[in-house]
Design an enzyme around this catalytic site. Structure first.
Site, PDB file in Angstrom:
ATOM      1  N   TYR A 169      -1.579  -0.163  10.372  1.00 13.23           N
ATOM      2  CA  TYR A 169      -1.699  -0.573   8.973  1.00 13.23           C
ATOM      3  C   TYR A 169      -0.491  -0.092   8.169  1.00 13.23           C
ATOM      4  O   TYR A 169       0.116  -0.857   7.416  1.00 13.23           O
ATOM      5  CB  TYR A 169      -3.002  -0.021   8.387  1.00 13.23           C
ATOM      6  CG  TYR A 169      -3.208  -0.392   6.934  1.00 13.23           C
ATOM      7  CD1 TYR A 169      -3.506  -1.701   6.583  1.00 13.23           C
ATOM      8  CD2 TYR A 169      -3.095   0.567   5.923  1.00 13.23           C
ATOM      9  CE1 TYR A 169      -3.693  -2.056   5.249  1.00 13.23           C
ATOM     10  CE2 TYR A 169      -3.279   0.221   4.602  1.00 13.23           C
ATOM     11  CZ  TYR A 169      -3.578  -1.088   4.257  1.00 13.23           C
ATOM     12  OH  TYR A 169      -3.750  -1.435   2.941  1.00 13.23           O
TER      13      TYR A 169
ATOM     14  N   SER B 233       0.849  -1.193   0.000  1.00 17.16           N
ATOM     15  CA  SER B 233       0.000   0.000   0.000  1.00 17.16           C
ATOM     16  C   SER B 233       0.881   1.239   0.000  1.00 17.16           C
ATOM     17  O   SER B 233       1.993   1.226   0.564  1.00 17.16           O
ATOM     18  CB  SER B 233      -0.884   0.021   1.252  1.00 17.16           C
ATOM     19  OG  SER B 233      -1.533   1.272   1.379  1.00 17.16           O
TER      20      SER B 233
HETATM   21  N1  LIG Z   1      -8.869  -0.957  -0.694  1.00 15.52           N
HETATM   22  C1  LIG Z   1      -7.862  -0.118  -0.589  1.00 15.52           C
HETATM   23  O1  LIG Z   1      -8.018   1.114  -0.605  1.00 15.52           O
HETATM   24  C2  LIG Z   1      -6.441  -0.638  -0.519  1.00 15.52           C
HETATM   25  C3  LIG Z   1      -5.409   0.286  -0.729  1.00 15.52           C
HETATM   26  C4  LIG Z   1      -4.094  -0.156  -0.680  1.00 15.52           C
HETATM   27  C5  LIG Z   1      -3.829  -1.491  -0.412  1.00 15.52           C
HETATM   28  N2  LIG Z   1      -4.860  -2.364  -0.199  1.00 15.52           N
HETATM   29  C6  LIG Z   1      -4.513  -3.753   0.104  1.00 15.52           C
HETATM   30  O2  LIG Z   1      -5.090  -4.582  -0.878  1.00 15.52           O
HETATM   31  C7  LIG Z   1      -5.307  -5.880  -0.349  1.00 15.52           C
HETATM   32  C8  LIG Z   1      -6.708  -6.317  -0.685  1.00 15.52           C
HETATM   33  O3  LIG Z   1      -7.611  -5.423  -0.039  1.00 15.52           O
HETATM   34  P1  LIG Z   1      -9.043  -5.119  -0.660  1.00 15.52           P
HETATM   35  O4  LIG Z   1      -9.140  -3.663  -0.868  1.00 15.52           O
HETATM   36  O5  LIG Z   1      -9.309  -6.033  -1.777  1.00 15.52           O
HETATM   37  O6  LIG Z   1      -9.934  -5.455   0.627  1.00 15.52           O
HETATM   38  P2  LIG Z   1     -11.164  -6.455   0.824  1.00 15.52           P
HETATM   39  O7  LIG Z   1     -12.129  -6.312  -0.293  1.00 15.52           O
HETATM   40  O8  LIG Z   1     -11.617  -6.234   2.215  1.00 15.52           O
HETATM   41  O9  LIG Z   1     -10.482  -7.905   0.702  1.00 15.52           O
HETATM   42  C9  LIG Z   1      -9.629  -8.387   1.689  1.00 15.52           C
HETATM   43  C10 LIG Z   1      -9.380  -9.852   1.411  1.00 15.52           C
HETATM   44  O10 LIG Z   1      -8.486 -10.364   2.413  1.00 15.52           O
HETATM   45  C11 LIG Z   1      -9.035 -11.553   2.951  1.00 15.52           C
HETATM   46  N3  LIG Z   1      -8.662 -11.733   4.348  1.00 15.52           N
HETATM   47  C12 LIG Z   1      -8.646 -10.804   5.329  1.00 15.52           C
HETATM   48  N4  LIG Z   1      -8.314 -11.378   6.492  1.00 15.52           N
HETATM   49  C13 LIG Z   1      -8.116 -12.688   6.234  1.00 15.52           C
HETATM   50  C14 LIG Z   1      -7.766 -13.805   7.040  1.00 15.52           C
HETATM   51  N5  LIG Z   1      -7.540 -13.701   8.356  1.00 15.52           N
HETATM   52  N6  LIG Z   1      -7.657 -15.020   6.447  1.00 15.52           N
HETATM   53  C15 LIG Z   1      -7.891 -15.153   5.123  1.00 15.52           C
HETATM   54  N7  LIG Z   1      -8.230 -14.138   4.313  1.00 15.52           N
HETATM   55  C16 LIG Z   1      -8.342 -12.917   4.866  1.00 15.52           C
HETATM   56  C17 LIG Z   1     -10.533 -11.371   2.843  1.00 15.52           C
HETATM   57  O11 LIG Z   1     -11.138 -12.642   2.900  1.00 15.52           O
HETATM   58  P3  LIG Z   1     -12.641 -12.860   3.488  1.00 15.52           P
HETATM   59  O12 LIG Z   1     -13.465 -11.711   2.978  1.00 15.52           O
HETATM   60  O13 LIG Z   1     -13.044 -14.161   2.875  1.00 15.52           O
HETATM   61  O14 LIG Z   1     -12.513 -12.847   4.950  1.00 15.52           O
HETATM   62  C18 LIG Z   1     -10.651 -10.703   1.487  1.00 15.52           C
HETATM   63  O15 LIG Z   1     -10.639 -11.654   0.463  1.00 15.52           O
HETATM   64  C19 LIG Z   1      -5.031  -5.779   1.147  1.00 15.52           C
HETATM   65  O16 LIG Z   1      -3.755  -6.303   1.416  1.00 15.52           O
HETATM   66  C20 LIG Z   1      -5.060  -4.293   1.411  1.00 15.52           C
HETATM   67  O17 LIG Z   1      -4.254  -3.938   2.499  1.00 15.52           O
HETATM   68  C21 LIG Z   1      -6.162  -1.972  -0.241  1.00 15.52           C
END
Ligand SMILES: NC(=O)c1ccc[n+]([C@@H]2O[C@H](COP(=O)([O-])OP(=O)(O)OC[C@H]3O[C@@H](n4cnc5c(N)ncnc54)[C@H](OP(=O)(O)O)[C@@H]3O)[C@@H](O)[C@H]2O)c1
Length: 276
Positions: free
Chosen positions: A175, A162
């Site tokens: 985070y 991120s």
């Molecule tokens: N959205 C943003 O603005 C943003 C910005 C920069 C970086 N990121 C990074 O991008 C990545 C994906 O995030 P996203 O935006 O796609 O968020 P998201 O839609 O909330 O997806 C998060 C994913 O991580 C999985 N996960 C979380 N905790 C887990 C656990 N204990 N065991 C197994 N799976 C787990 C969730 O699985 P379940 O739903 O099945 O629990 C889900 O598939 C993350 O690493 C996040 O830090 C996001």
């Protein structure tokens, strides 16, 4: 379904990048097989859909079985519902992947959780869980699949970090620290495996329109920049992986913040105190 293509066929095919990618790994692109964590939602889900469109056989990892079923139906992939915060999860995932897919051409570590609010208010258990899922789990998973990749002399690893890890965001202390750890991990690992056929790509997204903010319990409130669609982030990061690029910022201009941070820390701190 598209036919298999080489990096040269992708949209960012500038010559120097492609020749570096060819030299760095012989792992095929599109990958024959991919293990994707965070595949039940957001960025990981979008990446899994794109990979399946390229005929890649995917193992979808997440906790939400219903959401995984939906992605499995759309991709024809296998699904594995598991909590990555549980000790030993990485071994369970790696052995399921070996059983269902054989060798892994691409590992995508997208699973992650956010946290917002004053650091002094964060519960110790939430802090431990966040560091486990965001840092320890991808490191453990890489540790589980890397020996076989090195033995084969080919493989690709994509870590979803991120922008918050590069600059440190107030209100997102834990985070930011967890994603900073991933930057150090990616840099060190890339350097250590260089020349052994395994390439490591780090993606640094800004705000992305996914359930991430709702799930962390605090909505995205900035007027600017607008959160990007998850599909766009997936496209950019997979293109970077195809070309063997070490890192990709989405949007690209966000790398400027990190450059100012590195080159002129006092100016960066002044800007950060205004913009957060
Ligand atoms: N959205 C943003 O603005 C943003 C910005 C920069 C970086 N990121 C990074 O991008 C990545 C994906 O995030 P996203 O935006 O796609 O968020 P998201 O839609 O909330 O997806 C998060 C994913 O991580 C999985 N996960 C979380 N905790 C887990 C656990 N204990 N065991 C197994 N799976 C787990 C969730 O699985 P379940 O739903 O099945 O629990 C889900 O598939 C993350 O690493 C996040 O830090 C996001």
């Amino acid at each position: 379904m598209s036919t298999r293509s080489r990096p040269a066929d992708h949209d960012r095919g500038s010559r120097p990048v492609i020749s570096r990618a060819r030299a760095a790994t012989s792992a095929p692109w599109p990958p024959r097989t991919a293990l994707v964590t965070g595949a039940s939602s957001g960025i990981g889900r979008a990446a899994a859909l794109r990979l399946a469109h390229e005929d890649t056989r995917v193992l979808l990892v997440g906790r939400n079985g219903t959401a995984l079923d939906e992605v499995a139906a759309a991709t024809g992939g296998h699904r594995f519902a598991i909590d990555l915060a549980v000790t030993g999860a990485e071994h369970a995932v790696a052995s399921r992947a070996a059983e269902l897919l054989g060798d892994i051409d691409l590992l995508v570590c997208s699973a992650g959780v956010g946290a917002a609010g004053p650091f002094e208010m964060m519960s110790p258990s939430a802090l431990r869980d966040l560091v486990t899922v965001n840092v320890l789990s991808p490191m453990m998973l890489v540790r589980a699949v890397l020996p076989r990749m090195l033995e084969r002399g080919e493989g690709r690893i994509l870590l979803v970090g991120s922008v918050a890890g590069a600059v440190g965001v107030r209100g997102e202390v834990a985070y930011s620290a967890s994603k900073a750890a991933l930057i150090g991990f990616a840099d060190a690992l890339r350097s250590e495996v260089a020349g052994r056929g395994v390439v490591v790509t780090l993606c640094l997204p800004g705000a992305v329109d996914t359930p991430f903010f709702r799930r962390r319990g605090a909505p995205y409130v900035r007027r600017w920049p607008k959160p990007l669609p998850a599909g766009l982030v997936a496209d950019r990061m997979l293109t970077a992986v195809a070309h063997g690029e070490p890192e990709v910022w989405v949007p690209g201009w966000m790398s400027l913040a990190a450059r100012v941070h590195g080159l002129a820390p006092p100016i960066y701190r002044r800007l950060a105190s205004v913009f957060g």
